[in-house]
Motif scaffolding. Structure first.
Motif, PDB file in Angstrom:
ATOM      1  N   ARG A  13      -9.304 -28.930 -24.744  1.00 38.92           N
ATOM      2  CA  ARG A  13      -9.882 -28.970 -26.090  1.00 38.92           C
ATOM      3  C   ARG A  13      -9.087 -28.114 -27.055  1.00 38.92           C
ATOM      4  O   ARG A  13      -8.965 -28.425 -28.231  1.00 38.92           O
ATOM      5  CB  ARG A  13     -11.342 -28.508 -26.046  1.00 38.92           C
ATOM      6  N   GLU A  14      -8.537 -27.038 -26.544  1.00 30.37           N
ATOM      7  CA  GLU A  14      -7.805 -26.163 -27.453  1.00 30.37           C
ATOM      8  C   GLU A  14      -6.395 -26.676 -27.743  1.00 30.37           C
ATOM      9  O   GLU A  14      -5.906 -26.558 -28.863  1.00 30.37           O
ATOM     10  CB  GLU A  14      -7.739 -24.745 -26.894  1.00 30.37           C
ATOM     11  N   HIS A  15      -5.770 -27.250 -26.723  1.00 29.39           N
ATOM     12  CA  HIS A  15      -4.340 -27.504 -26.891  1.00 29.39           C
ATOM     13  C   HIS A  15      -3.935 -28.962 -27.074  1.00 29.39           C
ATOM     14  O   HIS A  15      -2.894 -29.231 -27.673  1.00 29.39           O
ATOM     15  CB  HIS A  15      -3.566 -26.923 -25.701  1.00 29.39           C
ATOM     16  N   ALA A  16      -4.695 -29.911 -26.525  1.00 30.67           N
ATOM     17  CA  ALA A  16      -4.227 -31.305 -26.588  1.00 30.67           C
ATOM     18  C   ALA A  16      -4.196 -31.787 -28.038  1.00 30.67           C
ATOM     19  O   ALA A  16      -4.996 -31.354 -28.868  1.00 30.67           O
ATOM     20  CB  ALA A  16      -5.129 -32.205 -25.749  1.00 30.67           C
ATOM     21  N   THR A  17      -3.255 -32.677 -28.319  1.00 31.91           N
ATOM     22  CA  THR A  17      -3.096 -33.182 -29.684  1.00 31.91           C
ATOM     23  C   THR A  17      -4.240 -34.108 -30.066  1.00 31.91           C
ATOM     24  O   THR A  17      -4.621 -34.985 -29.297  1.00 31.91           O
ATOM     25  CB  THR A  17      -1.776 -33.974 -29.807  1.00 31.91           C
ATOM     26  N   ARG A  18      -4.799 -33.862 -31.243  1.00 27.97           N
ATOM     27  CA  ARG A  18      -5.751 -34.831 -31.799  1.00 27.97           C
ATOM     28  C   ARG A  18      -5.001 -35.600 -32.877  1.00 27.97           C
ATOM     29  O   ARG A  18      -4.579 -35.027 -33.870  1.00 27.97           O
ATOM     30  CB  ARG A  18      -6.964 -34.116 -32.394  1.00 27.97           C
ATOM     31  N   HIS A  19      -4.830 -36.885 -32.649  1.00 25.94           N
ATOM     32  CA  HIS A  19      -4.045 -37.691 -33.589  1.00 25.94           C
ATOM     33  C   HIS A  19      -4.928 -38.133 -34.750  1.00 25.94           C
ATOM     34  O   HIS A  19      -5.895 -38.859 -34.548  1.00 25.94           O
ATOM     35  CB  HIS A  19      -3.481 -38.920 -32.882  1.00 25.94           C
ATOM     36  N   ALA A  20      -4.596 -37.665 -35.951  1.00 21.27           N
ATOM     37  CA  ALA A  20      -5.379 -38.084 -37.121  1.00 21.27           C
ATOM     38  C   ALA A  20      -4.851 -39.415 -37.647  1.00 21.27           C
ATOM     39  O   ALA A  20      -3.647 -39.666 -37.602  1.00 21.27           O
ATOM     40  CB  ALA A  20      -5.289 -37.022 -38.204  1.00 21.27           C
ATOM     41  N   ALA A  21      -5.763 -40.243 -38.112  1.00 19.12           N
ATOM     42  CA  ALA A  21      -5.365 -41.547 -38.656  1.00 19.12           C
ATOM     43  C   ALA A  21      -4.477 -41.338 -39.880  1.00 19.12           C
ATOM     44  O   ALA A  21      -4.822 -40.568 -40.769  1.00 19.12           O
ATOM     45  CB  ALA A  21      -6.596 -42.354 -39.031  1.00 19.12           C
ATOM     46  N   PRO A  22      -3.303 -41.994 -39.918  1.00 20.92           N
ATOM     47  CA  PRO A  22      -2.438 -41.828 -41.087  1.00 20.92           C
ATOM     48  C   PRO A  22      -3.055 -42.469 -42.335  1.00 20.92           C
ATOM     49  O   PRO A  22      -3.824 -43.423 -42.217  1.00 20.92           O
ATOM     50  CB  PRO A  22      -1.155 -42.561 -40.696  1.00 20.92           C
ATOM     51  N   LEU A  25      -2.774 -46.119 -42.876  1.00 21.24           N
ATOM     52  CA  LEU A  25      -3.712 -46.980 -42.151  1.00 21.24           C
ATOM     53  C   LEU A  25      -4.962 -47.232 -42.994  1.00 21.24           C
ATOM     54  O   LEU A  25      -5.440 -48.363 -43.099  1.00 21.24           O
ATOM     55  CB  LEU A  25      -4.089 -46.323 -40.817  1.00 21.24           C
TER      56      LEU A  25
END
Lengths: 226, 179
Positions: A13-22, A25
């Motif tokens: 939860r702390e480190h993995a990338t959360r990909h925000a919608a560009p 899009l």
């Protein structure tokens, strides 16, 4: 059984990338909805009672488009001026215009797949007569057209749909030798530029380069066939 | 509800979640873009199937199905990627450029992110799916079960298998390359 592992969970939860919608899009989804609405209102006779009076829908869309255009002009004018000043290469401004149209509209000022509607629409808006073709049968459907100003000169822009993508084709009069297609990439968008001696063309889109080249060949075939 | 209104209220607030799931499942930004577009339009077509439920798991379910059918179509997603050491090292080099206040801390955090991302990406899509939904989207087991279309028991066993693999992968990277 509780399969949770708090330590590992915390790490992920702390480190993995959360990909925000560009943002592109969001813009193209709005464009899709606008296209769907246009397609919907293009055939009102088939299902007249479905969404209330067609003029009401139309009026609402007109108002929304006008409003959006107003907002876009007010908000984006300084931004665009800053980013797309006169010194910037033409291709960068093409892409900026394409993004602006996707994001805030209007995608086109005249909506029609009929070249006999689109071609006369340019009269009085620009001082030359650009060729207009529809390649709907080949997967490049003409949606409509708009006029964009570059350095104060109004230029014809044809708008095509390729699957879920938009292709802008900007056409400018040019008395020069024909030039073979030249491809480049600006901010992730593909730009293909060519000239047939009478007109210069710039196709701008987020479709693959190969698709854009297919579009160009289709256009050249049409031009040669006449 | 009009399509535009449905879009603004049901899809737009969850677009980041939708994109995050698609991006992790498809491992490619263009494919994720296409998947979210396709799923959003499909969601708007079936907006009536949402009866007062939470819109986020509903949308994620549609995104998930779109992604898996795209993976099936391209027939490339069902195997896991080989761990590409050269690419990983290259990513570490790029990530290793210190940017802010405490360069060492920054560096450690970036390394950690690269390692954890790589470990999640190496999972098979069904395992990656439960990890992303549980850890990044923080959904309940029951919601994950309905999104993935499997019983809760399967969700739990997939989660524990996924965690086992992640622990193994991370332990390996922590202890450094073996000679």
């Amino acid at each position: 059984m509780n399969p949770d592992d708090d330590e590992l969970s915390a790490l992920i939860r702390e480190h993995a990338t959360r990909h925000a919608a560009p943002n592109t899009l969001r813009g193209s989804l709005r464009a899709q909805l606008a296209l769907a609405d246009v397609a919907h209102s293009a055939a009102p006779a088939a299902k007249p009672a479905r969404r209330g009076a067609p003029w009401l829908v139309f009026g609402w869309r007109q108002a929304a488009a006008g409003f959006a255009l107003g907002i876009a002009c007010t908000l984006l004018a300084p931004v665009l001026w800053q980013h797309v000043g006169p010194g910037e290469p033409f291709e960068d401004r093409l892409v900026a215009e394409h993004v602006r149209a996707l994001r805030s509209g209007p995608l086109f000022e005249v909506a029609s797949s009929d070249r006999h509607t689109v071609k006369p629409w340019f009269q009085g808006r620009i001082d030359y007569a650009p060729p207009v073709h529809d390649f709907g049968a080949d997967g490049f459907a003409l949606l409509g057209a708009r006029v964009e100003r570059f350095d104060g000169q109004p230029l014809a822009t044809l708008v095509y749909a390729r699957d879920r993508h938009m292709i802008d084709l900007v056409i400018a009069p040019r008395d020069a030798a024909a030039a073979a297609p030249r491809a480049l990439v600006r901010r992730g968008f593909n730009v293909l530029h060519w000239s047939d001696g009478a007109m210069a063309y710039w196709a701008v889109s987020d479709v693959e380069r190969a698709e854009l080249e297919r579009f160009q060949r289709r256009w050249a075939r049409e031009a040669a066939g006449r | 509800m009009s399509r535009s209104r449905a879009f603004e209220t049901l899809v737009l607030p969850h677009l980041d979640s939708a994109y995050n799931l698609a991006r992790w499942l498809l491992r490619n930004e263009h494919a994720a873009d296409d998947a979210v577009q396709e799923a959003s339009l499909r969601a708007l077509r079936y907006v009536d199937s949402l009866r007062g439920d939470d819109a986020r798991p509903w949308l994620l379910g549609i995104v998930r199905n779109t992604c898996f059918s795209m993976l099936q179509r391209s027939r490339q997603g069902l195997q896991t990627v080989e761990f590409d050491e050269a690419e990983f090292d290259a990513a570490m080099m790029v990530e290793a450029e210190p940017a802010h206040a405490d360069p060492l801390l920054q560096l450690q955090r970036k390394r950690m992110r690269v390692q954890i991302d790589a470990a999640i990406l190496a999972l098979s899509p069904p395992l990656r799916e439960v990890i992303v939904l549980r850890e990044l989207e923080e959904l309940e087991y029951a919601q994950i079960a309905s999104i993935a279309g499997v019983p809760i028991g399967t969700v739990m066993s997939r989660l524990s298998r996924a965690r086992e693999k992640l622990r193994a992968a991370l332990t390996k990277t922590y202890s450094g390359p073996t000679p």
